[in-house]
Scaffold this motif. Structure first.
Motif, PDB file in Angstrom:
ATOM      1  N   ALA A 157      -4.976   9.742   0.309  1.00 32.15           N
ATOM      2  CA  ALA A 157      -3.769   9.921   1.111  1.00 32.15           C
ATOM      3  C   ALA A 157      -2.619  10.392   0.235  1.00 32.15           C
ATOM      4  O   ALA A 157      -2.397   9.865  -0.852  1.00 32.15           O
ATOM      5  CB  ALA A 157      -3.388   8.620   1.816  1.00 32.15           C
ATOM      6  N   SER A 158      -1.887  11.381   0.726  1.00 25.45           N
ATOM      7  CA  SER A 158      -0.683  11.842   0.049  1.00 25.45           C
ATOM      8  C   SER A 158       0.464  10.878   0.348  1.00 25.45           C
ATOM      9  O   SER A 158       0.376  10.039   1.254  1.00 25.45           O
ATOM     10  CB  SER A 158      -0.313  13.241   0.538  1.00 25.45           C
ATOM     11  OG  SER A 158       0.039  13.199   1.921  1.00 25.45           O
ATOM     12  N   GLY A 159       1.550  11.023  -0.392  1.00 20.91           N
ATOM     13  CA  GLY A 159       2.721  10.210  -0.106  1.00 20.91           C
ATOM     14  C   GLY A 159       3.276  10.494   1.271  1.00 20.91           C
ATOM     15  O   GLY A 159       3.723   9.578   1.980  1.00 20.91           O
ATOM     16  N   GLU A 160       3.242  11.752   1.670  1.00 24.01           N
ATOM     17  CA  GLU A 160       3.740  12.122   2.994  1.00 24.01           C
ATOM     18  C   GLU A 160       2.917  11.461   4.095  1.00 24.01           C
ATOM     19  O   GLU A 160       3.465  10.962   5.088  1.00 24.01           O
ATOM     20  CB  GLU A 160       3.694  13.636   3.147  1.00 24.01           C
ATOM     21  CG  GLU A 160       4.242  14.135   4.473  1.00 24.01           C
ATOM     22  CD  GLU A 160       4.194  15.646   4.592  1.00 24.01           C
ATOM     23  OE1 GLU A 160       4.725  16.187   5.584  1.00 24.01           O
ATOM     24  OE2 GLU A 160       3.621  16.299   3.697  1.00 24.01           O
ATOM     25  N   PHE A 161       1.594  11.438   3.914  1.00 27.68           N
ATOM     26  CA  PHE A 161       0.736  10.805   4.918  1.00 27.68           C
ATOM     27  C   PHE A 161       0.979   9.299   4.952  1.00 27.68           C
ATOM     28  O   PHE A 161       1.011   8.695   6.032  1.00 27.68           O
ATOM     29  CB  PHE A 161      -0.722  11.108   4.612  1.00 27.68           C
ATOM     30  CG  PHE A 161      -1.696  10.572   5.640  1.00 27.68           C
ATOM     31  CD1 PHE A 161      -1.440  10.692   6.994  1.00 27.68           C
ATOM     32  CD2 PHE A 161      -2.870   9.946   5.241  1.00 27.68           C
ATOM     33  CE1 PHE A 161      -2.330  10.201   7.944  1.00 27.68           C
ATOM     34  CE2 PHE A 161      -3.764   9.452   6.181  1.00 27.68           C
ATOM     35  CZ  PHE A 161      -3.497   9.577   7.529  1.00 27.68           C
ATOM     36  N   GLY A 197       0.789  -1.218   0.000  1.00 30.02           N
ATOM     37  CA  GLY A 197       0.000   0.000   0.000  1.00 30.02           C
ATOM     38  C   GLY A 197       0.823   1.271   0.000  1.00 30.02           C
ATOM     39  O   GLY A 197       0.335   2.316  -0.421  1.00 30.02           O
ATOM     40  N   ALA A 198       2.050   1.199   0.468  1.00 25.78           N
ATOM     41  CA  ALA A 198       2.868   2.407   0.580  1.00 25.78           C
ATOM     42  C   ALA A 198       3.559   2.749  -0.740  1.00 25.78           C
ATOM     43  O   ALA A 198       3.536   3.896  -1.191  1.00 25.78           O
ATOM     44  CB  ALA A 198       3.900   2.249   1.678  1.00 25.78           C
ATOM     45  N   MET A 199       4.184   1.758  -1.361  1.00 29.06           N
ATOM     46  CA  MET A 199       4.885   1.944  -2.623  1.00 29.06           C
ATOM     47  C   MET A 199       4.073   1.307  -3.750  1.00 29.06           C
ATOM     48  O   MET A 199       2.982   0.788  -3.519  1.00 29.06           O
ATOM     49  CB  MET A 199       6.284   1.323  -2.539  1.00 29.06           C
ATOM     50  CG  MET A 199       7.112   1.782  -1.355  1.00 29.06           C
ATOM     51  SD  MET A 199       7.507   3.555  -1.368  1.00 29.06           S
ATOM     52  CE  MET A 199       8.728   3.624  -2.680  1.00 29.06           C
ATOM     53  N   ASP A 200       4.616   1.325  -4.972  1.00 29.86           N
ATOM     54  CA  ASP A 200       3.866   0.762  -6.094  1.00 29.86           C
ATOM     55  C   ASP A 200       3.955  -0.756  -6.163  1.00 29.86           C
ATOM     56  O   ASP A 200       3.431  -1.371  -7.094  1.00 29.86           O
ATOM     57  CB  ASP A 200       4.321   1.389  -7.422  1.00 29.86           C
ATOM     58  CG  ASP A 200       5.756   1.035  -7.795  1.00 29.86           C
ATOM     59  OD1 ASP A 200       6.442   0.378  -6.983  1.00 29.86           O
ATOM     60  OD2 ASP A 200       6.188   1.429  -8.895  1.00 29.86           O
ATOM     61  N   ASP A 244      12.331   5.493  -0.868  1.00 28.81           N
ATOM     62  CA  ASP A 244      12.312   6.859  -1.379  1.00 28.81           C
ATOM     63  C   ASP A 244      10.906   7.410  -1.146  1.00 28.81           C
ATOM     64  O   ASP A 244       9.973   7.089  -1.892  1.00 28.81           O
ATOM     65  CB  ASP A 244      12.650   6.860  -2.872  1.00 28.81           C
ATOM     66  CG  ASP A 244      12.775   8.270  -3.447  1.00 28.81           C
ATOM     67  OD1 ASP A 244      12.322   9.220  -2.776  1.00 28.81           O
ATOM     68  OD2 ASP A 244      13.298   8.412  -4.559  1.00 28.81           O
ATOM     69  N   THR A 245      10.751   8.201  -0.122  1.00 35.91           N
ATOM     70  CA  THR A 245       9.416   8.679   0.247  1.00 35.91           C
ATOM     71  C   THR A 245       8.792   9.558  -0.843  1.00 35.91           C
ATOM     72  O   THR A 245       7.580   9.736  -0.864  1.00 35.91           O
ATOM     73  CB  THR A 245       9.454   9.444   1.578  1.00 35.91           C
ATOM     74  OG1 THR A 245      10.417  10.504   1.487  1.00 35.91           O
ATOM     75  CG2 THR A 245       9.843   8.512   2.726  1.00 35.91           C
ATOM     76  N   ALA A 246       9.613  10.088  -1.748  1.00 39.03           N
ATOM     77  CA  ALA A 246       9.072  10.877  -2.854  1.00 39.03           C
ATOM     78  C   ALA A 246       8.294  10.003  -3.832  1.00 39.03           C
ATOM     79  O   ALA A 246       7.510  10.515  -4.636  1.00 39.03           O
ATOM     80  CB  ALA A 246      10.202  11.597  -3.580  1.00 39.03           C
ATOM     81  N   LEU A 247       8.525   8.679  -3.751  1.00 37.44           N
ATOM     82  CA  LEU A 247       7.839   7.747  -4.644  1.00 37.44           C
ATOM     83  C   LEU A 247       6.679   7.023  -3.966  1.00 37.44           C
ATOM     84  O   LEU A 247       6.127   6.080  -4.532  1.00 37.44           O
ATOM     85  CB  LEU A 247       8.835   6.716  -5.186  1.00 37.44           C
ATOM     86  CG  LEU A 247       9.993   7.275  -6.024  1.00 37.44           C
ATOM     87  CD1 LEU A 247      10.926   6.148  -6.461  1.00 37.44           C
ATOM     88  CD2 LEU A 247       9.479   8.051  -7.228  1.00 37.44           C
ATOM     89  N   MET A 248       6.321   7.468  -2.779  1.00 31.60           N
ATOM     90  CA  MET A 248       5.188   6.849  -2.091  1.00 31.60           C
ATOM     91  C   MET A 248       3.911   7.015  -2.920  1.00 31.60           C
ATOM     92  O   MET A 248       3.746   8.002  -3.637  1.00 31.60           O
ATOM     93  CB  MET A 248       4.973   7.499  -0.717  1.00 31.60           C
ATOM     94  CG  MET A 248       6.013   7.132   0.320  1.00 31.60           C
ATOM     95  SD  MET A 248       5.641   5.567   1.096  1.00 31.60           S
ATOM     96  CE  MET A 248       6.950   5.472   2.312  1.00 31.60           C
TER      97      MET A 248
END
Length: 296
Positions: free
Chosen positions: A265-269, A218-221, A255-259
């Motif tokens: 939900a945003s990647g940051e969230f 759920g977090a990454m692709d 890499d949190t920029a690729l969340m």
């Protein structure tokens, strides 16, 4: 809505299904397992296969069995088949914990283990548990059979190491009969899929974590293994301080920029959720480790 017209075949064996895949290599072809992802996509026009190959009646793709230190689950076993197996609960506790959170009863009575893993939806519940459990995925194609470690199976969103004429036939789970398995999930309010889900498989000896497998979806692709969390746990006592320290490392290798980002939900969230649900999965492991067994 109605799907476009397509040719339908029902395979009786794995070899027949592979032959059909090869014969229709120039067409857009899909395998039909449980159908919970494919059929809605066809009805809405997101998928328009020319050929549909039904593998639901292939006997070799069913069954749950223990052979030595390995639990084998046929790819066409429904979620409910796995949840009804005492062997699965004993030897694959993280995987069964994740299966328990899949959809609802109707979905679990129809959807399949192999369909979930092969479809590789980043928000599905099983990839993280498969990674945490060191699952091996056995596939068969025109050149025979090969085994793919879960760590090497997922490439990206809906992308796996499966070849165009290969079929996932079974998964092999190293026995974790002495381990504690948990799964913590933040479900999407609209679909029930995982905004973030974390699976944990821990072996605890004399109060100390001897081995740890932590996987997330759920977090990454695609499903990912959280190795920094594992490293922070091994050799430590499973207490609140250790858990907080380990959970704080959930995004260390990512890499949190690729969340993943969507309307919910945003990647940051999602990065924040990953730490929170890692902590919850580990807290659940404390509860299970301290709970009296049925034999006590």
């Amino acid at each position: 809505m109605y799907p476009d017209e397509f040719d339908y075949y029902q395979a009786a064996t794995v070899d027949e299904a592979i032959d059909l895949l090869e014969e229709n290599a120039m067409e857009e072809t899909e395998l039909l397992a449980g159908g919970h992802s494919l059929l809605p996509a066809m009805k809405t026009g997101l998928s328009s296969p020319d050929v549909l190959i039904d593998i639901g009646e292939v006997d070799a793709l069913h069954g749950v069995a223990v052979d030595g230190d390995t639990l084998t689950i046929g790819a066409m076993n429904r979620y409910s088949d796995v949840l009804g197996s005492a062997d699965a609960h004993e030897h694959a506790p993280a995987l069964t914990a994740a299966v328990e959170r899949v959809g609802d009863r109707q979905v679990r009575n129809r959807g399949t283990i192999g369909g979930n893993l092969a479809h590789a939806d980043p928000a599905s519940d099983l990839p993280g548990a498969a990674l945490a459990s060191d699952v091996r995925l056995v596939v068969q194609g025109p050149d025979g059979e090969r085994t793919i470690p879960a760590d090497e199976f997922y490439y990206g969103m809906y992308a796996t190491d499966l070849g165009p004429a290969e079929i996932l036939t079974r998964i092999e789970v190293p026995s974790a009969a002495d381990a504690v398995g948990t799964y913590a999930k933040r479900p999407s309010p609209s679909s029930g899929y995982a905004m973030v889900g974390v699976a944990a498989l821990l072996t605890i000896e004399d109060g100390t974590v001897a081995s740890a497998g932590i996987g997330a979806n759920g977090a990454m692709d695609h499903g990912v293994r959280l190795e920094p969390v594992e490293e922070a746990l091994i050799g430590e006592s499973l207490d609140e301080e250790t858990i907080a320290t380990a959970a704080s490392r959930a995004t260390d290798d990512l890499d949190t920029a690729l969340m993943m980002e969507d309307l919910q939900a945003s990647g940051e969230f999602r990065a924040q959720l990953l730490g929170v649900y890692t902590e919850r999965a580990l807290e659940a492991a404390i509860d299970r480790a301290s709970a009296p067994s049925a034999a006590d």
